[in-house]
Design a protein around this motif. Structure first.
Motif, PDB file in Angstrom:
ATOM      1  N   ARG A  34     -44.914  -1.169  28.512  1.00 19.36           N
ATOM      2  CA  ARG A  34     -44.112  -0.349  29.425  1.00 19.36           C
ATOM      3  C   ARG A  34     -43.319  -1.284  30.324  1.00 19.36           C
ATOM      4  O   ARG A  34     -43.787  -2.378  30.637  1.00 19.36           O
ATOM      5  N   ALA A  35     -42.177  -0.839  30.761  1.00 17.43           N
ATOM      6  CA  ALA A  35     -41.421  -1.677  31.686  1.00 17.43           C
ATOM      7  C   ALA A  35     -40.836  -0.832  32.800  1.00 17.43           C
ATOM      8  O   ALA A  35     -40.315   0.257  32.550  1.00 17.43           O
ATOM      9  N   PRO A  36     -40.941  -1.292  34.023  1.00 18.84           N
ATOM     10  CA  PRO A  36     -40.208  -0.645  35.120  1.00 18.84           C
ATOM     11  C   PRO A  36     -38.737  -1.066  34.985  1.00 18.84           C
ATOM     12  O   PRO A  36     -38.388  -1.796  34.049  1.00 18.84           O
ATOM     13  N   ARG A  37     -37.901  -0.644  35.884  1.00 19.99           N
ATOM     14  CA  ARG A  37     -36.537  -1.181  35.847  1.00 19.99           C
ATOM     15  C   ARG A  37     -36.645  -2.686  36.053  1.00 19.99           C
ATOM     16  O   ARG A  37     -37.532  -3.168  36.741  1.00 19.99           O
ATOM     17  N   SER A  38     -35.756  -3.432  35.445  1.00 17.89           N
ATOM     18  CA  SER A  38     -35.861  -4.892  35.483  1.00 17.89           C
ATOM     19  C   SER A  38     -35.416  -5.442  36.836  1.00 17.89           C
ATOM     20  O   SER A  38     -34.622  -4.829  37.545  1.00 17.89           O
ATOM     21  N   SER A  39     -35.934  -6.597  37.137  1.00 21.27           N
ATOM     22  CA  SER A  39     -35.601  -7.248  38.395  1.00 21.27           C
ATOM     23  C   SER A  39     -34.155  -7.708  38.388  1.00 21.27           C
ATOM     24  O   SER A  39     -33.664  -8.214  37.373  1.00 21.27           O
ATOM     25  N   PRO A  90     -39.994  -7.336  34.950  1.00 24.79           N
ATOM     26  CA  PRO A  90     -41.306  -7.513  34.310  1.00 24.79           C
ATOM     27  C   PRO A  90     -41.615  -6.431  33.264  1.00 24.79           C
ATOM     28  O   PRO A  90     -40.852  -5.477  33.097  1.00 24.79           O
ATOM     29  N   GLN A  91     -42.747  -6.629  32.592  1.00 25.19           N
ATOM     30  CA  GLN A  91     -43.295  -5.635  31.678  1.00 25.19           C
ATOM     31  C   GLN A  91     -44.779  -5.437  31.987  1.00 25.19           C
ATOM     32  O   GLN A  91     -45.413  -6.321  32.555  1.00 25.19           O
ATOM     33  N   LEU A  92     -45.268  -4.270  31.619  1.00 23.43           N
ATOM     34  CA  LEU A  92     -46.703  -4.008  31.724  1.00 23.43           C
ATOM     35  C   LEU A  92     -47.239  -3.809  30.314  1.00 23.43           C
ATOM     36  O   LEU A  92     -46.914  -2.813  29.659  1.00 23.43           O
ATOM     37  N   GLU A 138     -49.548  -7.762  33.632  1.00 21.48           N
ATOM     38  CA  GLU A 138     -48.199  -7.833  34.180  1.00 21.48           C
ATOM     39  C   GLU A 138     -47.616  -9.155  33.743  1.00 21.48           C
ATOM     40  O   GLU A 138     -48.158 -10.209  34.079  1.00 21.48           O
ATOM     41  N   PHE A 183     -44.226 -11.271  34.181  1.00 18.93           N
ATOM     42  CA  PHE A 183     -43.029 -11.287  35.032  1.00 18.93           C
ATOM     43  C   PHE A 183     -42.546 -12.737  35.031  1.00 18.93           C
ATOM     44  O   PHE A 183     -43.114 -13.583  35.703  1.00 18.93           O
ATOM     45  N   LEU A 228     -40.932  -3.343  42.179  1.00 25.47           N
ATOM     46  CA  LEU A 228     -40.857  -3.081  40.740  1.00 25.47           C
ATOM     47  C   LEU A 228     -42.155  -2.487  40.209  1.00 25.47           C
ATOM     48  O   LEU A 228     -42.145  -1.716  39.265  1.00 25.47           O
ATOM     49  N   MET A 229     -43.265  -2.884  40.810  1.00 23.41           N
ATOM     50  CA  MET A 229     -44.564  -2.431  40.330  1.00 23.41           C
ATOM     51  C   MET A 229     -45.534  -2.340  41.499  1.00 23.41           C
ATOM     52  O   MET A 229     -45.421  -3.079  42.469  1.00 23.41           O
ATOM     53  N   HIS A 236     -49.784  -2.485  41.628  1.00 21.72           N
ATOM     54  CA  HIS A 236     -51.069  -2.538  40.937  1.00 21.72           C
ATOM     55  C   HIS A 236     -52.128  -2.044  41.913  1.00 21.72           C
ATOM     56  O   HIS A 236     -52.334  -2.656  42.957  1.00 21.72           O
ATOM     57  N   SER A 253     -37.640   5.727  41.365  1.00 24.84           N
ATOM     58  CA  SER A 253     -36.973   4.470  41.734  1.00 24.84           C
ATOM     59  C   SER A 253     -36.966   3.485  40.572  1.00 24.84           C
ATOM     60  O   SER A 253     -36.364   2.427  40.658  1.00 24.84           O
ATOM     61  N   GLY A 254     -37.677   3.822  39.492  1.00 26.99           N
ATOM     62  CA  GLY A 254     -37.770   2.901  38.367  1.00 26.99           C
ATOM     63  C   GLY A 254     -38.985   1.994  38.456  1.00 26.99           C
ATOM     64  O   GLY A 254     -39.272   1.249  37.523  1.00 26.99           O
ATOM     65  N   ALA A 255     -39.697   2.042  39.577  1.00 24.82           N
ATOM     66  CA  ALA A 255     -40.910   1.220  39.702  1.00 24.82           C
ATOM     67  C   ALA A 255     -42.049   1.868  38.923  1.00 24.82           C
ATOM     68  O   ALA A 255     -42.120   3.086  38.794  1.00 24.82           O
ATOM     69  N   LEU A 256     -42.939   1.032  38.413  1.00 27.42           N
ATOM     70  CA  LEU A 256     -44.069   1.471  37.595  1.00 27.42           C
ATOM     71  C   LEU A 256     -45.348   1.211  38.385  1.00 27.42           C
ATOM     72  O   LEU A 256     -45.471   0.179  39.043  1.00 27.42           O
ATOM     73  N   ASP A 285     -49.668   1.176  38.286  1.00 32.08           N
ATOM     74  CA  ASP A 285     -50.906   1.329  37.522  1.00 32.08           C
ATOM     75  C   ASP A 285     -52.085   1.385  38.479  1.00 32.08           C
ATOM     76  O   ASP A 285     -52.089   0.733  39.518  1.00 32.08           O
ATOM     77  N   GLU A 330     -38.934  -7.854  43.699  1.00 32.44           N
ATOM     78  CA  GLU A 330     -38.061  -8.751  42.943  1.00 32.44           C
ATOM     79  C   GLU A 330     -38.166 -10.189  43.425  1.00 32.44           C
ATOM     80  O   GLU A 330     -37.865 -11.114  42.680  1.00 32.44           O
TER      81      GLU A 330
END
Lengths: 340, 340, 340, 340
Positions: free
Chosen positions: C196-201, C211-213, C227, C229, D150-151, D153, D220-223, D225, D245
């Motif tokens: 999964r990925a949020p919007r990119s930095s 980043p990606q999860l 994570e 990143f 962005l994330m 946790h 907002s596009g943030a993920l 978990d 970021e």
């Protein structure tokens, strides 16, 4: 070039000597053990045999052996002086476990012999100088980000002591590390020592002043305090906080995996100095062997002078301990041969 | 029962007094300000007005006011004695900001007056006793898990000092907290004080001995050392590590969000004691008001005796500072009226 | 016995290869470089020259050289397969930098060749297995104090990426370490991967999913999240928290000197993996050389099978990334030859 | 002005209600309990009696009581809706323990009633918004030092669950806090939820999916978990790391006295949320009472809309849990009346 390994003679095959033999055999590059000496010949041969070296009961044989390129001294401090003088005469690089010698007077004779020889040959085994955290602390102080250092707060704890450990040995064997650490971090000499003690711990042997609070003044004007507690019961801890004019830095906080489970959160404590400073010993030996290959000593390591200055501080420390008053350190003027 | 709010008279409407007014108005239950006194009448009325209270320039008017149930004294220490004596005579509960009075002799007169009155009325504002971390440290020591305490290592740092701050004030205003903390944590009196200083920081005002290393001996045999550094430049820090026979415990490590970003990882440092000990002040006031409702003082709080003992330790501290030698604390024998 | 040093052939003299040459020369005992190969002959000769070895442009010459006892492969993954097959045929111990090969199919051919040869020869360079903290975490899990592991939470951050770094490389070059770490810590295979990925930095290059999860399921039933990143901007961080049935353990918290100064408290962050895992690389190489001397591989190190399993997980990871759905890992049944 | 205390009616005298009664009596300024309702009249009277209030078995009596200025609802979520609607109709400020109501549909009816009334009256008890650490994290994100988030946790652990606790309750009762925390920290709505679970802990009751890994996507596009583990066995832990970021910030690391003793170093773990978030509850209540005095709600607190949005996210969470797939959150468009 690397094909020629440094042939090392090891004097002393007790616990420390055996550790160093293993270190040379398994973790250090460019060096190998050639001969191991110990009054207990069996012990010498056992350690030697595990490394493809030969054993002997005669320490001086090691120094006289023409196939030996450099010497590690890990025997009791009381026998260091003649060995050091002989090695210096032969021009052999030496890594000498602390203490250089048991008192300042004999240490000074080694200083004078090396100075007369005109070549730096002896390195004293103050391994903290090679610990990654302490090295980073020194770097922080040297670059000046924290401002000039004003104080060091040190903590030095051991789980327990072997039988026969005395209050004086707490200075000579334990605080001697803080003497060297402070001189090295601050780049200055120790001028006077004071020793205070609270009531002793019921966990410490009868008659031992344990813990003690040792404070010392340095030529830079910085003040150092040391808690030395050799029967704290829970493990080995070495901590040092430098207080500068603009900031402070602490080394020795606890690391390792951070565990949460029933009973609380936390981590483990080092068992002993071998555990805590194993990497520092490795680095110390590697740098010593590298320097010895090039016929010099490591500039970061403790020199003969440093060994002498530590011995002089210990003498003042023991005097301060017995009199309950401030004792001045009696130190010869530093010759140019030994730049700080 | 709670419907009757404790009507509090506040003496002193400076920075500390104004803070306490806000505390009583907004964060404390069961109490309200009735009257505020300050020589600067405008200031008194401003603080009073924000709380629905009346202002006056006369401190004694507060104590004589029959609508006042209890008094908070936040005026300079030099005027405390007559106010305390008057409040004791009227039988009014008092929360007196430290110091109780500026010297041991006058503090002793307050002790004797309260003892003669036969009722505990006065509580001294040593707020650390109400800090969650310090309270937990005391609990740890009291339950005995760490064994008997042998040493306390304390650090007390302020970013900077106001103009006119002197070396003596570092004892009277700052180390006085460690005097009380140590007495409270250890349950013992301070017997002698020694003060040492490294060269002073270039960031400290000319003439100020800053930092200092204050050590003191206690009747329990435990030894306490305190780094007091009032111009450390970077913030407010209060740290205390108790060393027991079987373990150690440290309070005052840094908390808050742990940030990683370019330049490193870390967190922020408290600006000042109001920031660091705000919750402790709240708790101190709430417990004082609760106890005052019941016509008693909080047993955890510092008593008149504690205020007197701190004053006596401060006198020894300042003497030790000026003479450079160990100074004994001159303390009357503790009357039964004041159990430790 | 130690007199005979292991004569190592190094294939690849780029940044990683040059690092390993230095490692062998200066920090590892019982091994020396005999020959260095790199398509860029100048580079090969430069690295070789600093170690008293000879340089060549032909990688296969290293494997065919009868004076070579063991081989380190630090060339790009795309050329690993034929080198590995040749080394296996000659019965030479190999330390192969990750990846074993770029895809599961070719990795499987190496597995089958080694299995057919009937001797463990290849070790894959997953250096975390030799990091002191990760090793302690594995020990904690193995002794069972935390109960059976249920989850791993991993964080893997780099300051920035070199030009041309792609979203797929985040799996193949970065998350591959977590694949191996999880397999090793949990003692189980990876069964399926989700990305999964949020919007990119905005700090990451255009087009990079950063980043990606990444989450993956394992045969033990434990779930792993990572994570990744690679343009976090502030440094290199690797963290892993194991959640067991009765407790948790975290490695990778920040250490080093703890500094207080204007702006806050904190410490520094590792620059890159060489800084963070330097000691782990040293240990990995030393243990590999020790095992190679004895004609075996280190049982703690990643085997050919581990390299193959990581490649298979990476393929599933990239598939999951491109499809946005869960992708199963396609893995041959493990032969007895490779016990977990 | 402060003389008129806010007269509070409390509905629900269970564990939570009794806690809040104590809070109002002892730690909050400017408010007092006037009436306490609970179906169990004895319990109502007992709690009421300790506060000088009257007890009743009828919840609606509290809302109809003309001497009540504001209402705290601490009864089960299933009975909240009619009480909230009645309080809104009477124009009474309400502090309603979470959940607002048990499902999104009924929550939306409360939203619409409040919107129709045209006045913000209801505050939902998401107390983390008042925790000092979480508040500082929000400040860090708002000032933008860490760059756009962005994330997140999150870790949410309880020692154990009461009998009858279900997998669905892990969403409705536990993760609901992370739903609100994420919405508040990120300033954005939750759009979809996915739930994954490793094999369940043998320490968890048969049939409970425990732990679970809940991930959710935000507008907002943030993920985000969340590890939710309600039978972790060792205590209560709430942790949140925001990844921006340009930097990250973590709250919820362990504090308190740092102890060293035989067995290791470390500290204690909170027992439960009352222990960990006691100060946050106090602050929440004080700010609510202060705002209620002024006829408004606290802008930092969770509004009716926030309660509704949390309920909608919970519904998606439970759906995701049961289907094993991603579930979208069905949320009405936000009316202007509720600015984020």
């Amino acid at each position: 070039m690397q094909e020629q390994q440094l042939r090392v003679g090891l004097i002393g095959a007790g616990r420390m000597g055996a550790d160093h033999a293993l270190r040379i055999r398994e973790r250090i590059s460019g060096a190998r053990l050639a001969v191991v000496a110990d009054p207990d010949l069996d012990r010498a041969q056992q350690v030697a045999g595990s490394c493809g070296a030969r054993g002997t009961a005669e320490a001086h044989e090691v120094i006289d052996d023409s196939t030996v390129d450099a010497v590690v001294i890990a025997s009791p401090g009381s026998v260091h002086e003649p060995l050091l003088l002989a090695a210096i005469e032969r021009g052999l690089p030496v890594l000498c476990e602390k203490p250089l010698t048991p008192d300042a007077k004999s240490s000074l004779r080694v200083v004078e012999a090396e100075e007369a020889r005109g070549k730096h040959l002896v390195q004293v085994g103050f391994m903290r100088r090679f610990d990654a955290e302490f090295a980073e602390l020194k770097r922080l102080l040297d670059v000046g980000d924290l401002g000039a250092p004003l104080m060091l707060h040190c903590v030095h704890r051991n789980a327990s002591t072997p039988p026969g450990f005395t209050s004086e040995m707490m200075i000579y064997d334990s605080v001697v590390h803080e003497f060297d650490t402070a001189r090295w971090l601050l780049g200055s000499e120790i001028e006077a020592v004071t020793v205070r003690a609270p009531r002793s711990s019921s966990g410490s042997p009868e008659g031992l002043l344990d813990p003690q609070l040792v404070t010392f003044e340095t030529s830079s004007g910085a003040l150092v305090d040391v808690e030395i507690f050799v029967n704290c019961g829970f493990g080995y801890q070495v901590r040092c906080e430098a207080v500068g004019e603009r900031g402070t830095a602490l080394v020795g906080a606890d690391g390792g995996p951070l565990v949460h489970r029933s009973g609380g959160w936390g981590g483990t404590i080092s068992d002993d100095f071998r555990d805590r400073f194993g990497d520092a010993f490795d680095r110390e030996f590697q740098r010593w062997a590298d320097a010895a290959h090039q016929g010099r000593t490591d500039p970061n390591a403790a020199s003969t002078w440093d060994g002498y200055a530590a011995a002089a501080a210990c003498e003042a420390g023991v005097q301060a301990q017995s009199t309950g008053t401030r004792a001045e350190v009696d130190l010869r003027e530093r010759p140019d041969f030994y730049a700080l």
